[in-house]
Design a protein around this motif. Structure first.
Motif, PDB file in Angstrom:
ATOM      1  N   GLU A   1       0.804  -1.214   0.000  1.00 14.24           N
ATOM      2  CA  GLU A   1       0.000   0.000   0.000  1.00 14.24           C
ATOM      3  C   GLU A   1       0.840   1.267   0.000  1.00 14.24           C
ATOM      4  N   ASN A   2       1.944   1.293   0.724  1.00 10.67           N
ATOM      5  CA  ASN A   2       2.790   2.477   0.793  1.00 10.67           C
ATOM      6  C   ASN A   2       4.216   2.072   0.459  1.00 10.67           C
ATOM      7  N   PRO A   3       4.490   1.842  -0.825  1.00 14.41           N
ATOM      8  CA  PRO A   3       5.791   1.262  -1.179  1.00 14.41           C
ATOM      9  C   PRO A   3       6.974   2.185  -0.943  1.00 14.41           C
ATOM     10  N   TYR A   4       6.749   3.485  -1.010  1.00 13.41           N
ATOM     11  CA  TYR A   4       7.865   4.414  -0.894  1.00 13.41           C
ATOM     12  C   TYR A   4       7.571   5.476   0.156  1.00 13.41           C
ATOM     13  N   PRO A   5       7.562   5.134   1.441  1.00 14.13           N
ATOM     14  CA  PRO A   5       7.321   6.136   2.489  1.00 14.13           C
ATOM     15  C   PRO A   5       8.504   7.089   2.592  1.00 14.13           C
ATOM     16  N   GLY A   6       8.224   8.365   2.830  1.00 18.44           N
ATOM     17  CA  GLY A   6       9.297   9.325   3.040  1.00 18.44           C
ATOM     18  C   GLY A   6       9.518  10.297   1.911  1.00 18.44           C
ATOM     19  N   GLN A   7       8.521  10.489   1.019  1.00 22.60           N
ATOM     20  CA  GLN A   7       8.691  11.430  -0.084  1.00 22.60           C
ATOM     21  C   GLN A   7       9.015  12.830   0.448  1.00 22.60           C
ATOM     22  N   VAL A   8       9.973  13.484  -0.183  1.00 23.58           N
ATOM     23  CA  VAL A   8      10.371  14.828   0.220  1.00 23.58           C
ATOM     24  C   VAL A   8      10.036  15.821  -0.883  1.00 23.58           C
ATOM     25  N   SER A   9      10.104  17.083  -0.543  1.00 26.47           N
ATOM     26  CA  SER A   9       9.681  18.135  -1.465  1.00 26.47           C
ATOM     27  C   SER A   9      10.879  18.833  -2.099  1.00 26.47           C
TER      28      SER A   9
ATOM     29  N   SER B   1      22.355  14.873 -15.216  1.00 26.12           N
ATOM     30  CA  SER B   1      22.434  13.470 -15.610  1.00 26.12           C
ATOM     31  C   SER B   1      21.578  12.552 -14.745  1.00 26.12           C
ATOM     32  N   THR B   2      20.848  13.118 -13.797  1.00 28.60           N
ATOM     33  CA  THR B   2      19.979  12.328 -12.939  1.00 28.60           C
ATOM     34  C   THR B   2      18.849  11.711 -13.750  1.00 28.60           C
ATOM     35  N   THR B   3      18.579  10.429 -13.541  1.00 29.77           N
ATOM     36  CA  THR B   3      17.469   9.771 -14.218  1.00 29.77           C
ATOM     37  C   THR B   3      16.154  10.335 -13.684  1.00 29.77           C
ATOM     38  N   PRO B   4      15.244  10.757 -14.562  1.00 33.32           N
ATOM     39  CA  PRO B   4      13.977  11.340 -14.093  1.00 33.32           C
ATOM     40  C   PRO B   4      13.190  10.371 -13.212  1.00 33.32           C
ATOM     41  N   GLY B   5      12.780  10.843 -12.033  1.00 33.23           N
ATOM     42  CA  GLY B   5      11.961  10.034 -11.140  1.00 33.23           C
ATOM     43  C   GLY B   5      12.696   8.947 -10.405  1.00 33.23           C
ATOM     44  N   VAL B   6      14.022   8.959 -10.412  1.00 33.99           N
ATOM     45  CA  VAL B   6      14.783   7.897  -9.769  1.00 33.99           C
ATOM     46  C   VAL B   6      14.444   7.852  -8.276  1.00 33.99           C
ATOM     47  N   LEU B   7      14.435   6.660  -7.713  1.00 37.55           N
ATOM     48  CA  LEU B   7      14.075   6.489  -6.299  1.00 37.55           C
ATOM     49  C   LEU B   7      15.323   6.522  -5.427  1.00 37.55           C
ATOM     50  N   VAL B   8      15.298   7.351  -4.404  1.00 36.46           N
ATOM     51  CA  VAL B   8      16.397   7.436  -3.453  1.00 36.46           C
ATOM     52  C   VAL B   8      15.910   6.946  -2.100  1.00 36.46           C
ATOM     53  N   ALA B   9      16.711   6.139  -1.456  1.00 36.64           N
ATOM     54  CA  ALA B   9      16.410   5.681  -0.098  1.00 36.64           C
ATOM     55  C   ALA B   9      17.363   6.374   0.861  1.00 36.64           C
ATOM     56  N   TYR B  10      16.851   6.820   1.988  1.00 34.73           N
ATOM     57  CA  TYR B  10      17.685   7.577   2.910  1.00 34.73           C
ATOM     58  C   TYR B  10      17.247   7.290   4.342  1.00 34.73           C
ATOM     59  N   ARG B  11      18.156   7.533   5.256  1.00 28.70           N
ATOM     60  CA  ARG B  11      17.824   7.395   6.668  1.00 28.70           C
ATOM     61  C   ARG B  11      18.736   8.278   7.510  1.00 28.70           C
ATOM     62  N   ILE B  12      18.305   8.555   8.720  1.00 25.50           N
ATOM     63  CA  ILE B  12      19.099   9.305   9.694  1.00 25.50           C
ATOM     64  C   ILE B  12      19.528   8.321  10.770  1.00 25.50           C
TER      65      ILE B  12
ATOM     66  N   ALA C   1      16.177  15.402 -12.249  1.00 26.28           N
ATOM     67  CA  ALA C   1      17.336  16.205 -12.632  1.00 26.28           C
ATOM     68  C   ALA C   1      17.123  17.695 -12.383  1.00 26.28           C
ATOM     69  N   ASP C   2      18.251  18.381 -12.187  1.00 22.89           N
ATOM     70  CA  ASP C   2      18.274  19.842 -12.047  1.00 22.89           C
ATOM     71  C   ASP C   2      17.306  20.328 -10.973  1.00 22.89           C
ATOM     72  N   SER C   3      17.263  19.633  -9.850  1.00 24.50           N
ATOM     73  CA  SER C   3      16.362  19.996  -8.760  1.00 24.50           C
ATOM     74  C   SER C   3      17.078  19.851  -7.425  1.00 24.50           C
ATOM     75  N   THR C   4      16.529  20.520  -6.405  1.00 23.14           N
ATOM     76  CA  THR C   4      17.044  20.435  -5.044  1.00 23.14           C
ATOM     77  C   THR C   4      15.932  19.935  -4.136  1.00 23.14           C
ATOM     78  N   TYR C   5      16.259  18.974  -3.277  1.00 20.56           N
ATOM     79  CA  TYR C   5      15.280  18.398  -2.359  1.00 20.56           C
ATOM     80  C   TYR C   5      15.822  18.476  -0.933  1.00 20.56           C
ATOM     81  N   GLN C   6      14.941  18.753   0.013  1.00 20.41           N
ATOM     82  CA  GLN C   6      15.334  18.810   1.420  1.00 20.41           C
ATOM     83  C   GLN C   6      15.003  17.480   2.079  1.00 20.41           C
ATOM     84  N   PHE C   7      16.021  16.824   2.614  1.00 20.19           N
ATOM     85  CA  PHE C   7      15.862  15.517   3.233  1.00 20.19           C
ATOM     86  C   PHE C   7      15.846  15.576   4.754  1.00 20.19           C
ATOM     87  N   VAL C   8      16.425  16.598   5.322  1.00 21.24           N
ATOM     88  CA  VAL C   8      16.459  16.741   6.776  1.00 21.24           C
ATOM     89  C   VAL C   8      15.869  18.096   7.132  1.00 21.24           C
TER      90      VAL C   8
END
Length: 399
Positions: free
Chosen positions: A28-36, A89-100, A112-119
């Motif tokens: 149901e929630n395959p990719y929890p943690g989407q960031v903006s 060169s980033t693949t569009p929509g590529v999935l990143v996994a992250y943790r603290i 590509a050509d974007s900035t995302y805040q993870f923390v």
């Protein structure tokens, strides 16, 4: 007092539209943690990709594009926020996994050509502790920079004393596993050891034999081992047939090298003869030993398919005798070991794509961890279950 944190992320190849199935049921929630995505302003302190405060892990070319399986970067940062900018060169929509720290994995799609805040304020950074756990940041994409709060800073974290190298194809890179490389036995094994550096030079489809696969003219893994990029179409589009060379000797020397090859050599239309496979294997081990003369090399046997015979399933091993002969060839020199996978897997550890399920990957990683602990006397830190960093659960009372 400045509080230092590290942050960990890993890229897989899944896209936003992908569906994760668990025994045929949609997760149901395959990719929890989407960031903006955000725009950087004066409240951020930015670092370009060539900053000495960023420690790159795995293979990155001169343009700061990463290749092979689970390459990444490692940073320590102060403050309470961190963002990452991704290059063209980033693949569009590529999935990143992250943790603290060692908290559960979170997943987010980036482009590509974007900035995302993870923390940020929502992150569990300190939890009242004076010194939070240290974490790693890993990725498979071009990086355009790292940003922290304007009154904070990045610093380069220390390097662990031991390093391992894993060489293989799709089975080592986790193809068709739930989170691909993050679910692979190679990643689970490397992280299960604990405080070690590691590189996973693995890519689906790569052969051990050189210039004999896929109609000839395709280089084998030994040739690619000396180059920055992998054999994939993304690398071919970027560099054609002349990828950047990679100075293996300039890396931190590996203490342990694990080789798992044979699946692609064995399959049609390649059908590499056993003697050719044997000689290619000997050449690869000699090459590794010439670069890292103090490294221990483990030859992992290559499991094959299972067939139903009467009332039981019987497994197979590709190039079993040839791999054992490679071990015998080096045995008296004392740096080569043989790790048998026969009997570790059941037929239902193989998915419909003829690759390991997540459970199959955990089995291989768990057995290999214990083998390295008992035979090579390596200390395992932590000693917990290898996939404890990912939350799997069942909340059904009845079936």
């Amino acid at each position: 007092m400045r509080v230092i944190h590290r942050f960990l992320a890993l890229f897989t190849l899944a896209l936003t539209s992908a569906t994760i199935l668990q025994n045929g049921q949609v997760r149901e929630n395959p990719y929890p943690g989407q960031v903006s995505a955000i725009d950087l302003d004066d409240s951020w302190n930015t670092y370009p990709p060539d900053s000495p405060e960023i420690s790159y892990k795995g293979r990155w070319d001169s343009k700061h594009v990463s290749w092979w399986s689970a390459p990444g970067l490692k940073v320590e940062f102060s403050g309470d926020k961190l963002a990452l900018s991704f290059g063209q060169s980033t693949t569009p929509g590529v999935l990143v996994a992250y943790r603290i720290g060692s908290l559960d994995w979170q997943f987010s799609n980036v482009t590509a050509d974007s900035t995302y805040q993870f923390v940020g304020p929502w992150s569990e950074l300190n939890d009242g502790e004076e010194t939070p756990e240290k974490n790693v940041f890993e990725m498979r994409v071009q990086i355009a920079g790292v940003a922290v709060a304007s009154d904070a800073a990045l610093s380069k974290p220390p390097t662990f004393e031991k390093r391992i190298e894993i060489i293989g194809g799709s089975l080592a890179s986790g193809q068709f596993a739930t989170y691909e490389t993050l679910s692979s036995w190679s990643f689970l094994f490397a992280n299960g050891l604990g405080n070690v550096e590691y590189g996973i030079t693995a890519y689906p489809g790569v052969c051990l034999a050189d210039l004999q696969c896929y109609g000839g003219g395709t280089h084998g893994v030994q040739w690619f081992w000396h180059h920055a990029s992998d054999p994939g179409s993304r690398a071919s589009a970027a560099y054609g047939h002349e990828p950047e060379e990679w100075d293996v000797g300039a890396e931190q020397p590996a203490d342990l090298v694990i080789i798992q090859m044979g699946g692609n050599d064995h399959r049609h239309p390649n059908d590499i003869p056993g003697r050719n496979y044997y000689h290619a294997y000997v050449d690869l081990v000699d090459d590794i030993h010439s670069v890292w003369p103090h490294a221990v090399v483990i030859l992992m046997s290559q499991w094959g398919t299972f067939t139903k015979q009467n009332k039981k399933y019987v497994g197979s091993t590709y190039y079993l005798e040839e791999t054992k002969q490679v071990y015998e060839h080096f045995k008296d020199r004392g740096f080569v070991y043989y790790f048998p996978t026969e009997g570790l897997l059941a037929h239902n550890d193989i998915n419909p794509k003829n690759h390991l399920t997540d459970v199959g990957h955990v089995k291989i990683a768990s057995h290999l961890l214990q083998w390295v602990k008992l035979v090579l006397r390596w200390k395992i830190e932590p000693t917990s279950e290898v996939q404890s960093g990912t939350t799997y659960w069942n909340d059904q009372q009845e079936y």
